[in-house]
Design a protein around this motif. Structure first.
Motif, mmCIF file in Angstrom:
data_model
loop_
_atom_site.group_PDB
_atom_site.id
_atom_site.type_symbol
_atom_site.label_atom_id
_atom_site.label_comp_id
_atom_site.label_asym_id
_atom_site.label_seq_id
_atom_site.Cartn_x
_atom_site.Cartn_y
_atom_site.Cartn_z
ATOM 1 N N UNK A 197 51.871 31.290 56.602
ATOM 2 C CA UNK A 197 52.576 30.694 55.462
ATOM 3 C C UNK A 197 52.054 29.278 55.271
ATOM 4 N N UNK A 198 51.841 28.913 54.000
ATOM 5 C CA UNK A 198 51.338 27.564 53.712
ATOM 6 C C UNK A 198 52.507 26.670 53.306
ATOM 7 N N UNK A 199 52.316 25.350 53.376
ATOM 8 C CA UNK A 199 53.384 24.436 52.951
ATOM 9 C C UNK A 199 53.787 24.702 51.498
ATOM 10 N N UNK A 200 52.835 25.131 50.669
ATOM 11 C CA UNK A 200 53.126 25.474 49.273
ATOM 12 C C UNK A 200 54.120 26.636 49.198
ATOM 13 N N UNK A 201 54.117 27.472 50.255
ATOM 14 C CA UNK A 201 55.061 28.593 50.298
ATOM 15 C C UNK A 201 54.386 29.942 50.153
ATOM 16 N N UNK A 202 53.042 29.945 50.072
ATOM 17 C CA UNK A 202 52.355 31.245 49.998
ATOM 18 C C UNK A 202 52.427 31.925 51.359
ATOM 19 N N UNK A 203 52.596 33.243 51.354
ATOM 20 C CA UNK A 203 52.631 33.999 52.611
ATOM 21 C C UNK A 203 51.622 35.124 52.570
ATOM 22 N N UNK A 204 51.128 35.516 53.734
ATOM 23 C CA UNK A 204 50.198 36.653 53.826
ATOM 24 C C UNK A 204 50.436 37.338 55.155
ATOM 25 N N UNK A 205 50.354 38.674 55.162
ATOM 26 C CA UNK A 205 50.646 39.438 56.383
ATOM 27 C C UNK A 205 49.476 40.335 56.731
ATOM 28 N N UNK A 206 49.211 40.485 58.039
ATOM 29 C CA UNK A 206 48.260 41.499 58.511
ATOM 30 C C UNK A 206 49.054 42.762 58.850
ATOM 31 N N UNK A 207 48.359 43.891 58.967
ATOM 32 C CA UNK A 207 49.058 45.100 59.396
ATOM 33 C C UNK A 207 49.748 44.879 60.745
ATOM 34 N N UNK A 208 50.873 45.559 60.933
ATOM 35 C CA UNK A 208 51.618 45.458 62.202
ATOM 36 C C UNK A 208 50.807 46.157 63.291
ATOM 37 N N UNK A 209 50.745 45.534 64.479
ATOM 38 C CA UNK A 209 49.912 46.065 65.565
ATOM 39 C C UNK A 209 50.764 46.490 66.756
ATOM 40 N N UNK A 210 50.191 47.329 67.603
ATOM 41 C CA UNK A 210 50.816 47.645 68.897
ATOM 42 C C UNK A 210 50.177 46.749 69.942
ATOM 43 N N UNK A 211 51.014 46.124 70.779
ATOM 44 C CA UNK A 211 50.488 45.302 71.879
ATOM 45 C C UNK A 211 50.825 46.020 73.179
ATOM 46 N N UNK A 212 49.799 46.408 73.907
ATOM 47 C CA UNK A 212 50.025 47.150 75.157
ATOM 48 C C UNK A 212 50.108 46.134 76.285
ATOM 49 N N UNK A 213 51.234 46.162 77.022
ATOM 50 C CA UNK A 213 51.483 45.142 78.061
ATOM 51 C C UNK A 213 51.366 45.756 79.450
ATOM 52 N N UNK A 214 50.820 44.968 80.361
ATOM 53 C CA UNK A 214 50.834 45.364 81.777
ATOM 54 C C UNK A 214 51.339 44.164 82.583
ATOM 55 N N UNK A 215 52.398 44.335 83.321
ATOM 56 C CA UNK A 215 53.026 43.265 84.114
ATOM 57 C C UNK A 215 53.223 41.974 83.309
#
Ligand code: ADP
Length: 386
Positions: A195-213
């Protein structure tokens, strides 16, 4: 303003791998990051020309660093919030601002604010004693999750506790705590937006984060088989949090997928490990986007460049030394997986430390995952069994 280029000067506090990759993205924009490094051999300090070595906890160091910068941003969230406020009082442009960053620095403040906004979170409570924890567990059942409000990372500062005795040992530590219900996690996701101070927003595709410990080992973009409605819900939620909290720059919203829907785990307001895949996998990387956002430039296109992108972290270990024959392994890795991109951060090897990552792109999740995991295992262990 840099007199030679006519362009604004971006200062980044912290000189780890996030700064290193932001610097890399800055170059084609005519930029060259100004860095406040802790040490002259920090990953980004090794590659940028304009480096100040100093303590980010020292107000005089911060003030002197900010003086030549048109905008100041961060590679980590450890700068004390009151010092950021002091910079703002000196009319320094800081992004994200202290008022937003607070919610990435303090998990209690974050939970309070998100709960107030009606954002779905695990059930939680602030606690100061084992009795508080036990009272909370009367409702949720054991185990519960105890967290320090500040200073945790990569699972440090997070404990799954089975009973009041265990809780007593942890709350005796010198820190502020919150307790959360132990969520039945189907998998972990991240919705990363800018998001910019001007208020523009942009999104990437939602991802899976695989966690170990408690450490993220792999990121799959987009999250395989995620329901379209849930993906849109997560993206809208992240954009809404960014707007409500006044976030400027990149915001990563870490999420738990549960049988009953999505819950927000935590927030990061800087480029984030869950979006390293965007360097090759999106028209605009998170690093370029962070720069565009903090400079209040229009944001870039986030369209993916491949159907599937997988990023695998390179984690140091088991010894504190550079793996023997790493150069030879890089050579063989390139020969065997010519499409895989290698990123090494110039960091010292320590067990479990993120020292780099690899990225693979393609059409099919299983194949792309296999290539990324094999390349990462080969680089770190000299074999392809992960
Ligand atoms: P950090 O600040 O170290 O990233 P997190 O709050 O993200 O800490 O927690 C680290 C990991 O612990 C999460 O990725 C998740 O796997 C697990 N975890 C955290 N909170 C919960 C919870 N309420 N229920 C179950 N697991 C949790």
């Amino acid at each position: 303003m840099d007199e030679r280029t006519g362009l604004p000067v971006v200062g980044m506090i912290g000189a780890g791998q996030l700064a290193r990759m932001t610097h890399q993205a800055a170059i084609p924009l005519g930029q060259s990051l100004r860095l406040l490094a802790e040490r002259a051999d920090d990953g980004a300090a090794l590659v940028a020309a304009d480096v100040v070595v100093g303590d980010y906890r020292d107000p005089d160091v911060l003030r002197a660093f900010a003086r030549g910068c048109d905008v100041v941003t961060f590679d980590h969230e450890h700068v004390p919030n009151d010092l950021i406020r002091a910079l703002e009082a000196d009319a320094v442009r800081v992004h994200p601002r202290a008022s937003a960053l607070r919610f990435a620095q303090d998990k209690r403040a974050m939970r309070e604010r998100l709960t107030g906004l009606g954002v779905p979170c695990p059930r939680w409570a602030p606690v100061t004693s084992a009795e508080d924890v036990a009272r909370f567990a009367d409702d949720t059942g054991w185990p519960v999750v105890l967290k320090t409000a500040r200073g945790g990372y990569d699972g440090k500062g997070v404990w799954v506790v089975a009973d009041a005795d265990e809780a007593a040992k942890i709350v005796a530590l010198d820190a502020e705590f919150l307790v959360e219900e132990h969520v039945g996690i189907v998998r972990e996701l991240a919705a990363v937006v800018a998001r910019s101070p001007f208020g523009q927003g942009a999104a990437w595709p939602v991802v899976e984060t695989v966690q170990r410990q408690g450490i993220c080992v792999e990121v799959i973009a987009p999250a395989p088989d995620l329901d379209e409605e849930q993906a849109e819900e997560a993206q809208s939620l992240a954009l809404r949090i960014a707007a409500e909290l006044g976030v400027t720059g990149v915001l990563a919203v870490e999420l738990f997928e549960t049988a009953d829907g999505l819950l927000v785990n935590e927030l990061a307001m800087r480029p984030h490990n869950s979006a390293h895949w965007t360097i090759e996998g999106s028209r605009t990387s998170q690093f370029e986007q962070h720069l565009r956002a903090v400079l209040d430039y229009p944001l870039g296109d986030t369209t993916p460049t491949a159907r599937v992108t997988v990023m695998a972290n390179l984690l140091g270990g088991p010894e504190d030394v550079v793996p023997k024959g790493i150069d030879e392994r890089v050579h063989h890795c390139m020969a065997r997986w010519p499409d895989v991109k290698i990123h090494l951060y110039g960091k010292q090897f320590r067990p479990g430390r993120k020292v780099g990552h690899v990225t693979a792109l393609g059409n099919d999740v299983a194949t792309v995952r296999g290539r990324a995991a094999s390349a990462a295992a080969y680089l770190m262990n000299g074999d392809t069994a992960s």
